[in-house]
Design a protein around this motif. Structure first.
Motif, short mmCIF file in Angstrom:
data_model
loop_
_atom_site.label_atom_id
_atom_site.label_comp_id
_atom_site.label_asym_id
_atom_site.label_seq_id
_atom_site.Cartn_x
_atom_site.Cartn_y
_atom_site.Cartn_z
N ILE A 2 12.37 14.02 -5.03
CA ILE A 2 12.02 12.94 -4.11
C ILE A 2 11.47 13.53 -2.81
N GLU A 3 11.97 14.69 -2.40
CA GLU A 3 11.47 15.37 -1.20
C GLU A 3 9.97 15.67 -1.36
N ALA A 4 9.60 16.22 -2.52
CA ALA A 4 8.19 16.57 -2.74
C ALA A 4 7.32 15.32 -2.80
N VAL A 5 7.83 14.25 -3.40
CA VAL A 5 7.08 13.00 -3.45
C VAL A 5 6.85 12.48 -2.03
N ALA A 6 7.91 12.51 -1.21
CA ALA A 6 7.81 12.04 0.18
C ALA A 6 6.75 12.83 0.94
N ALA A 7 6.76 14.17 0.77
CA ALA A 7 5.79 15.02 1.46
C ALA A 7 4.37 14.68 1.01
N ARG A 8 4.18 14.54 -0.30
CA ARG A 8 2.86 14.24 -0.84
C ARG A 8 2.36 12.86 -0.37
N TYR A 40 14.29 6.68 -0.68
CA TYR A 40 15.68 6.43 -1.11
C TYR A 40 16.12 4.98 -0.84
N ARG A 41 15.57 4.38 0.22
CA ARG A 41 15.96 2.98 0.48
C ARG A 41 15.62 2.09 -0.70
N ARG A 42 14.51 2.39 -1.35
CA ARG A 42 14.08 1.52 -2.45
C ARG A 42 14.48 2.06 -3.82
N TRP A 43 14.43 3.40 -3.98
CA TRP A 43 14.74 4.00 -5.28
C TRP A 43 15.89 4.99 -5.12
N PRO A 44 17.09 4.63 -5.58
CA PRO A 44 18.24 5.51 -5.36
C PRO A 44 18.19 6.81 -6.17
N SER A 45 17.31 6.93 -7.15
CA SER A 45 17.25 8.18 -7.92
C SER A 45 15.81 8.44 -8.33
N LYS A 46 15.52 9.69 -8.66
CA LYS A 46 14.14 9.99 -9.07
C LYS A 46 13.83 9.35 -10.41
N GLY A 47 14.86 9.16 -11.24
CA GLY A 47 14.67 8.48 -12.54
C GLY A 47 14.14 7.07 -12.34
N LEU A 48 14.75 6.33 -11.39
CA LEU A 48 14.33 4.95 -11.13
C LEU A 48 12.95 4.92 -10.47
N ALA A 103 0.84 -1.21 0.00
CA ALA A 103 0.00 0.00 0.00
C ALA A 103 0.88 1.26 0.00
N ARG A 104 1.98 1.22 0.76
CA ARG A 104 2.86 2.38 0.82
C ARG A 104 3.53 2.60 -0.55
N THR A 105 3.96 1.49 -1.16
CA THR A 105 4.56 1.59 -2.50
C THR A 105 3.58 2.24 -3.47
#
Lengths: 193, 193
Positions: free
Chosen positions: A34-40, A49-57, A11-13
């Motif tokens: 990634i900061e804005a995604v985390a906030a949203r 970041y633990r799962r996706w090392p870059s915003k591209g991925l 669900a979190r994913t």
């Protein structure tokens, strides 16, 4: 009611991916962070970041996870009609708003980030290529395409003209363009006998 | 000895472009900055910004100005041989180090910066397309290619498979690949009669 750990993780994913896609559509890929995604999504950025090392991925995962089912090939026995339908389905999704600019940005990112390029190929291009080859091998066996056709090359010849328009000339990708490409590829450049 | 103003301007332009290309090869396109180019060229950065509003446009100019002459089509009367020679010349330059990664980065930049995309098309793609159409129209008149061939589409079908490999699968572009693409495009996908 308790939720098991794998369900909560799934669900979190899903929440993170939905936030990624919503934000990417609102602000464009270049301004996505990634900061804005985390906030949203209401999670800490380290969770992402633990799962996706870059915003591209992260964006690659988000884009593809939602749409993989539509990319299956039909097999009506008419190879030109089936290619047309499958390519038009992909084009309608990936070459038009809202996805078009985002997919284009993703391919742009793949030119600078080898991990995004590798992910794009493993997650999307290679499976599509495999499906294309399976469908075309069946058509070869039915005598609908030339037995000399280079199956290893066919994804490049079929998709290349679409990517050329999407990435280089950046003109709109229409069903009429798909028709013309298929007609040209089936007819070939050699003089008709 | 005095130097006239146009000569000085041309010399300065050449110095800036050489500095751009040298630095891009040394540090890669992503780390290239107009500040560093200005320092290397011994000019103020406003001198560069006055003419080139972004590093993408500066790099586009630098890359193309040095190499436009090589992209003329030969006309030996054998269209397949001439296409092969012209495409291999372009591929040797644009798809291999040192240019390859830089051209790839430029196309990547074109996905984010419409001015770079427009410049790439006006300065490089459109003139190449026009030359390709002229050469293929002559071949059509000589009966070497099908009279039905869609000339407006031919740049996409010829170049598309090369860009697909350069930008998407990111496998090496070899002369053998060029041969296979030309063979597939001339033969067509339809069954041989």
């Amino acid at each position: 009611m308790t939720t098991s750990h794998p369900d909560r993780a799934a669900a979190r994913t899903k929440t993170i991916m939905q936030a990624t896609l919503a934000l990417a559509q609102e602000v464009g890929y270049a301004k996505l962070s990634i900061e804005a995604v985390a906030a949203r999504a209401g999670v800490g950025k380290h969770t992402i970041y633990r799962r996706w090392p870059s915003k591209g991925l992260l964006f690659l995962d988000s884009l593809l996870s939602l749409n993989e089912p539509v990319f299956d090939y039909p097999d009506t026995g008419d190879i030109v009609a089936d290619l047309r339908r499958q390519i038009c389905t992909v084009v309608d999704l990936l070459a038009n708003p809202p996805w078009g600019p985002l997919y284009q940005a993703l391919v742009g990112e793949a030119q600078h980030d080898p991990a995004v390029a590798a992910g794009l190929n493993e997650r999307f291009i290679r499976p599509q290529t495999d499906k294309t080859i399976v469908r075309l091998r069946a058509a070869q066996e039915q005598g609908q395409v030339s037995s000399d056709m280079d199956l290893d090359l066919v994804m490049a010849t079929l998709s290349g003209p679409l990517y050329f328009r999407l990435l280089i000339t950046q003109e709109p990708l229409t069903h009429n363009y798909v028709d013309r490409v298929l007609e040209a590829l089936f007819a070939g450049m050699s003089p008709r006998l």
